[in-house]
Design a protein around this motif. Structure first.
Motif, PDB file in Angstrom:
ATOM      1  N   TRP A 180     -17.238 -49.677  -0.236  1.00  0.00           N
ATOM      2  CA  TRP A 180     -17.000 -50.075  -1.767  1.00  0.00           C
ATOM      3  C   TRP A 180     -15.824 -49.011  -2.358  1.00  0.00           C
ATOM      4  O   TRP A 180     -14.955 -49.256  -2.966  1.00  0.00           O
ATOM      5  N   LYS A 203     -12.478 -48.734  -1.638  1.00  0.00           N
ATOM      6  CA  LYS A 203     -11.624 -49.949  -1.991  1.00  0.00           C
ATOM      7  C   LYS A 203     -11.392 -49.760  -3.518  1.00  0.00           C
ATOM      8  O   LYS A 203     -10.491 -50.586  -4.170  1.00  0.00           O
ATOM      9  N   THR A 204     -11.956 -48.966  -4.194  1.00  0.00           N
ATOM     10  CA  THR A 204     -11.767 -48.976  -5.653  1.00  0.00           C
ATOM     11  C   THR A 204     -10.607 -48.463  -6.254  1.00  0.00           C
ATOM     12  O   THR A 204     -10.256 -48.457  -7.332  1.00  0.00           O
ATOM     13  N   THR A 247     -12.758 -44.461 -12.834  1.00  0.00           N
ATOM     14  CA  THR A 247     -12.402 -45.514 -12.223  1.00  0.00           C
ATOM     15  C   THR A 247     -13.372 -46.106 -11.121  1.00  0.00           C
ATOM     16  O   THR A 247     -13.327 -47.448 -10.999  1.00  0.00           O
ATOM     17  N   CYS A 248     -14.114 -45.233 -10.576  1.00  0.00           N
ATOM     18  CA  CYS A 248     -15.200 -45.718  -9.769  1.00  0.00           C
ATOM     19  C   CYS A 248     -16.246 -46.531 -10.503  1.00  0.00           C
ATOM     20  O   CYS A 248     -16.559 -47.451  -9.989  1.00  0.00           O
ATOM     21  N   SER A 298     -16.244 -48.272 -13.050  1.00  0.00           N
ATOM     22  CA  SER A 298     -15.638 -49.281 -13.684  1.00  0.00           C
ATOM     23  C   SER A 298     -15.329 -50.573 -12.650  1.00  0.00           C
ATOM     24  O   SER A 298     -14.834 -51.594 -13.190  1.00  0.00           O
ATOM     25  N   SER A 299     -15.585 -50.144 -11.438  1.00  0.00           N
ATOM     26  CA  SER A 299     -14.974 -51.065 -10.596  1.00  0.00           C
ATOM     27  C   SER A 299     -15.892 -52.221 -10.157  1.00  0.00           C
ATOM     28  O   SER A 299     -17.163 -52.202 -10.344  1.00  0.00           O
ATOM     29  N   CYS A 335     -21.246 -42.696  -8.001  1.00  0.00           N
ATOM     30  CA  CYS A 335     -19.786 -42.385  -8.152  1.00  0.00           C
ATOM     31  C   CYS A 335     -19.832 -40.802  -8.354  1.00  0.00           C
ATOM     32  O   CYS A 335     -18.590 -40.074  -7.953  1.00  0.00           O
TER      33      CYS A 335
END
Length: 258
Positions: free
Chosen positions: A36, A39-40, A52-53, A55-56, A69
């Protein structure tokens, strides 16, 4: 009617499969989170990695992944293959904190500190009986770390740095060492005699090699004491070896890539 032992046996038999499934699910969840995270689009090297991590998008299998994260966004610090190999011959198992100390200190060594003569770093079980206060020593192919090297009072970066200098002196810095001995009068001395002037450490009087290693160490870690002991030696190192003695910022020991 079932006895107490029968009931206990039934409970155990029912719990073990559940425990097994729980452990398996934890393993798969961990693997799912790694996939996962990849792919973030979050990258440890970027300052907004955790945002970013976190809020994925997630699904049923990855809903707990954002809690990892901070772990995924840690910048991992690579260790050169040479040093990994030097540690692979370890004969006494290292405690986690000891390994972290070694790897952290290695990450802060100057880039050129790759001594060809060194085969392995070894953790000794006992103190140095000839010199109980000694945290480490070197032989032709090994750096030997005594338990005292890992004590709270030991400055581990300095300990390792000093021993690596001994190994560099054998090969990579042999010509510099010869110039040093000539410059400061070691070549013309009889056995048991030592150069004129002050020493940053008394054991420098035992040999030119120890004197050289001590002065290189102090040039990096305590310039003022070296200047006080010998301005001439300080100036010589500053002129001839300064560019090879720039230590790296290094890594937080917890973030070393093993």
């Amino acid at each position: 009617m079932e006895s107490g032992r029968d009931i206990e046996r039934i409970i155990r038999l029912s719990i073990f499969p559940l425990l097994f499934l729980f452990l398996i699910s934890k393993t798969f969840a961990s693997d799912d989170c790694k996939v996962w995270f990849s792919k973030t689009g979050a990258m440890p090297e970027k300052p907004n990695c955790e945002v970013t991590c976190a809020s994925s998008m997630v699904d049923f299998n990855t809903f707990s992944c954002p809690s990892k994260c901070s772990q995924f966004c840690e910048v991992r610090c690579p260790i050169a293959p040479f040093w990994k190999k030097a540690l692979s011959g370890e004969t006494k198992p290292l405690k986690a904190e000891e390994q972290e100390k070694i790897l952290g200190a290695i990450s802060r060594l100057p880039k050129g500190f790759i001594p060809k003569s060194l085969k392995a770093i070894v953790r000794a079980s006992n103190i140095d009986f000839l010199s109980p206060q000694n945290p480490a020593t070197s032989s032709d192919e090994f750096i030997i770390l005594f338990p005292r090297a890992f004590s709270s009072s030991a400055q581990f970066d300095r300990v390792l740095f000093h021993e690596v200098v001994h190994h560099l002196t054998i090969n990579e810095w042999s010509s510099d060492f010869l110039k040093y001995k000539k410059e400061f009068g070691w070549n013309s001395l009889k056995d048991g005699a030592y150069r004129n002037g002050e020493f940053v450490e008394n054991d420098g009087k035992t040999s030119a090699e120890e004197d050289f290693a001590n002065n290189i160490e102090y040039f990096v870690f305590d310039k003022e004491k070296l200047k006080e002991a010998s301005k001439g030696i300080f100036n010589w190192i500053n002129k001839n070896m300064k560019n090879r003695l720039k230590t790296e910022k290094g890594c937080n020991e917890k973030n070393i890539s093993r």
